[in-house]
Design a protein around this motif. Structure first.
Motif, PDB file in Angstrom:
ATOM      1  N   ALA A 146       7.782  -3.813  -6.592  1.00  0.00           N
ATOM      2  CA  ALA A 146       7.232  -4.823  -5.678  1.00  0.00           C
ATOM      3  C   ALA A 146       5.844  -5.279  -6.098  1.00  0.00           C
ATOM      4  O   ALA A 146       5.078  -5.774  -5.287  1.00  0.00           O
ATOM      5  CB  ALA A 146       7.180  -4.265  -4.256  1.00  0.00           C
ATOM      6  N   LYS A 147       5.519  -5.111  -7.359  1.00  0.00           N
ATOM      7  CA  LYS A 147       4.173  -5.465  -7.802  1.00  0.00           C
ATOM      8  C   LYS A 147       3.902  -6.957  -7.622  1.00  0.00           C
ATOM      9  O   LYS A 147       2.813  -7.367  -7.191  1.00  0.00           O
ATOM     10  CB  LYS A 147       4.004  -5.078  -9.272  1.00  0.00           C
ATOM     11  CG  LYS A 147       2.581  -5.236  -9.779  1.00  0.00           C
ATOM     12  CD  LYS A 147       2.448  -4.702 -11.199  1.00  0.00           C
ATOM     13  CE  LYS A 147       1.009  -4.816 -11.687  1.00  0.00           C
ATOM     14  NZ  LYS A 147       0.863  -4.296 -13.070  1.00  0.00           N
ATOM     15  N   GLY A 148       4.899  -7.781  -7.930  1.00  0.00           N
ATOM     16  CA  GLY A 148       4.715  -9.221  -7.766  1.00  0.00           C
ATOM     17  C   GLY A 148       4.512  -9.614  -6.313  1.00  0.00           C
ATOM     18  O   GLY A 148       3.679 -10.475  -6.003  1.00  0.00           O
ATOM     19  N   ILE A 149       5.259  -8.965  -5.393  1.00  0.00           N
ATOM     20  CA  ILE A 149       5.093  -9.272  -3.967  1.00  0.00           C
ATOM     21  C   ILE A 149       3.701  -8.885  -3.496  1.00  0.00           C
ATOM     22  O   ILE A 149       3.042  -9.626  -2.760  1.00  0.00           O
ATOM     23  CB  ILE A 149       6.172  -8.532  -3.147  1.00  0.00           C
ATOM     24  CG1 ILE A 149       7.565  -8.986  -3.560  1.00  0.00           C
ATOM     25  CG2 ILE A 149       5.961  -8.762  -1.657  1.00  0.00           C
ATOM     26  CD1 ILE A 149       8.681  -8.240  -2.867  1.00  0.00           C
ATOM     27  N   LEU A 150       3.214  -7.730  -3.926  1.00  0.00           N
ATOM     28  CA  LEU A 150       1.880  -7.286  -3.523  1.00  0.00           C
ATOM     29  C   LEU A 150       0.799  -8.208  -4.052  1.00  0.00           C
ATOM     30  O   LEU A 150      -0.177  -8.517  -3.362  1.00  0.00           O
ATOM     31  CB  LEU A 150       1.640  -5.855  -4.001  1.00  0.00           C
ATOM     32  CG  LEU A 150       2.489  -4.771  -3.336  1.00  0.00           C
ATOM     33  CD1 LEU A 150       2.256  -3.426  -4.008  1.00  0.00           C
ATOM     34  CD2 LEU A 150       2.163  -4.689  -1.851  1.00  0.00           C
ATOM     35  N   ILE A 151       0.987  -8.662  -5.283  1.00  0.00           N
ATOM     36  CA  ILE A 151       0.003  -9.598  -5.850  1.00  0.00           C
ATOM     37  C   ILE A 151      -0.019 -10.891  -5.043  1.00  0.00           C
ATOM     38  O   ILE A 151      -1.080 -11.445  -4.718  1.00  0.00           O
ATOM     39  CB  ILE A 151       0.322  -9.864  -7.331  1.00  0.00           C
ATOM     40  CG1 ILE A 151       0.074  -8.605  -8.166  1.00  0.00           C
ATOM     41  CG2 ILE A 151      -0.517 -11.026  -7.861  1.00  0.00           C
ATOM     42  CD1 ILE A 151       0.500  -8.735  -9.607  1.00  0.00           C
ATOM     43  N   GLY A 152       1.179 -11.397  -4.700  1.00  0.00           N
ATOM     44  CA  GLY A 152       1.248 -12.627  -3.921  1.00  0.00           C
ATOM     45  C   GLY A 152       0.639 -12.476  -2.541  1.00  0.00           C
ATOM     46  O   GLY A 152      -0.099 -13.352  -2.074  1.00  0.00           O
ATOM     47  N   LEU A 153       0.918 -11.361  -1.879  1.00  0.00           N
ATOM     48  CA  LEU A 153       0.353 -11.125  -0.549  1.00  0.00           C
ATOM     49  C   LEU A 153      -1.161 -10.974  -0.607  1.00  0.00           C
ATOM     50  O   LEU A 153      -1.894 -11.512   0.240  1.00  0.00           O
ATOM     51  CB  LEU A 153       0.988  -9.882   0.065  1.00  0.00           C
ATOM     52  CG  LEU A 153       2.472  -9.994   0.440  1.00  0.00           C
ATOM     53  CD1 LEU A 153       3.003  -8.646   0.892  1.00  0.00           C
ATOM     54  CD2 LEU A 153       2.681 -11.045   1.519  1.00  0.00           C
ATOM     55  N   GLY A 154      -1.656 -10.218  -1.602  1.00  0.00           N
ATOM     56  CA  GLY A 154      -3.106 -10.081  -1.748  1.00  0.00           C
ATOM     57  C   GLY A 154      -3.782 -11.408  -2.028  1.00  0.00           C
ATOM     58  O   GLY A 154      -4.866 -11.695  -1.506  1.00  0.00           O
TER      59      GLY A 154
END
Length: 279
Positions: free
Chosen positions: A187-195
């Motif tokens: 979920a690294k991409g999702i976390l980057i997008g949310l941050g």
């Protein structure tokens, strides 16, 4: 000193001023329509050329020795075809004068608007009503001003609420996704997008300050309404028997409130250091 106008002269002057305003509004609308026509006349040929160039570039870059996919061919051909039809239709409307201001330069329309505005100003100065009449007219225009202030206040309040809810959701989503994926590699991409979303919303809220703008606009509208109600009811500070004095005080007070609102808007547009220096 300005002489009071008779009823017939006042009616004639009012009709003349209304006619000037109609002429100005008509010219403003014609300028807007003509600007769109000019944009279309110059923009659609560019779209045709861009669609053909895009097709050529894609062909040379990716499919030089093979057939271009049908999606690419259809998209570029449809864009070029419909833009070409739009070019022909606009040229026909322009040269056959199907449009109201066909073959009329924007510069001429802007000059006509400037002259109409000048005539309106001169006519208004030539028949300037007494101060009491102007103050009474000013009072009648205030409901529209209060409505505008409240409308802008609701806009900024909704913007602030939307930003806050997006912050709540994205902040909670970061914790939820981190807890769900441990380690968080899938979920690294999702976390980057949310941050990224949280950072952008926080920065935008700090820069545009929608909450403060909504509060200031609502406060100014409420203050103007309070003074308008006091004048209508004849209570303090508008309890004098001389109505002209009450209207003069009312106009002065409301203009002061509007000036304070503009000053607060300017302070919100300045950086934090500039605000501290102004305050």
């Amino acid at each position: 000193m300005t002489q009071p106008l008779s009823q017939s002269d006042g009616a004639t002057t009012t009709d003349a001023l209304i006619e000037h305003r109609r002429e100005i509004a008509d010219l403003e609308e014609r300028i807007k329509n003509r600007r769109l026509q000019v944009i279309g006349l110059h923009g659609t040929p560019i779209v045709v050329i861009a669609a053909l160039l895009l097709w050529v570039v894609l062909k040379i870059s990716f499919w030089l020795h093979s057939n271009t996919p049908g999606v690419i061919d259809n998209t570029c051909s449809f864009a070029a075809f419909f833009s070409g039809v739009a070019v022909v239709a606009q040229l026909a409307a322009e040269f056959n004068k199907f449009w109201i201001d066909a073959r009329t330069p924007l510069r001429k329309l802007k000059l006509d608007l400037s002259l109409a505005t000048e005539r309106h100003i001169l006519e208004a100065l030539r028949h300037t009503p007494p101060p009491m009449d102007r103050q009474a007219s000013y009072r009648e225009r205030l409901p529209a001003e209060m409505s505008r202030l409240r409308k802008e206040s609701r806009h900024y309040r909704r913007m602030h609420l939307l930003m806050q809810w997006m912050l709540f959701v994205t902040s909670a989503a970061i914790s939820a996704v981190t807890a769900w994926y441990d380690p968080p590699q899938p979920a690294k991409g999702i976390l980057i997008g949310l941050g990224f979303t949280v950072t952008v919303i926080t920065a935008a809220a700090g820069y545009f300050k929608p909450r403060e703008r909504a509060f200031n606009l609502q406060q100014t509208a409420d203050s103007i309404e309070q003074h308008s109600t006091a004048l209508e009811l004849g209570i303090a500070p508008y309890g004098e028997s001389d109505q002209s004095r009450n209207l003069e005080l009312f106009a002065t007070t409301v203009e002061g409130l509007r000036a304070e609102q503009r000053m607060r808007e300017q302070q919100l547009d300045q950086p934090q250091q500039g605000q501290q220096q102004v305050i």
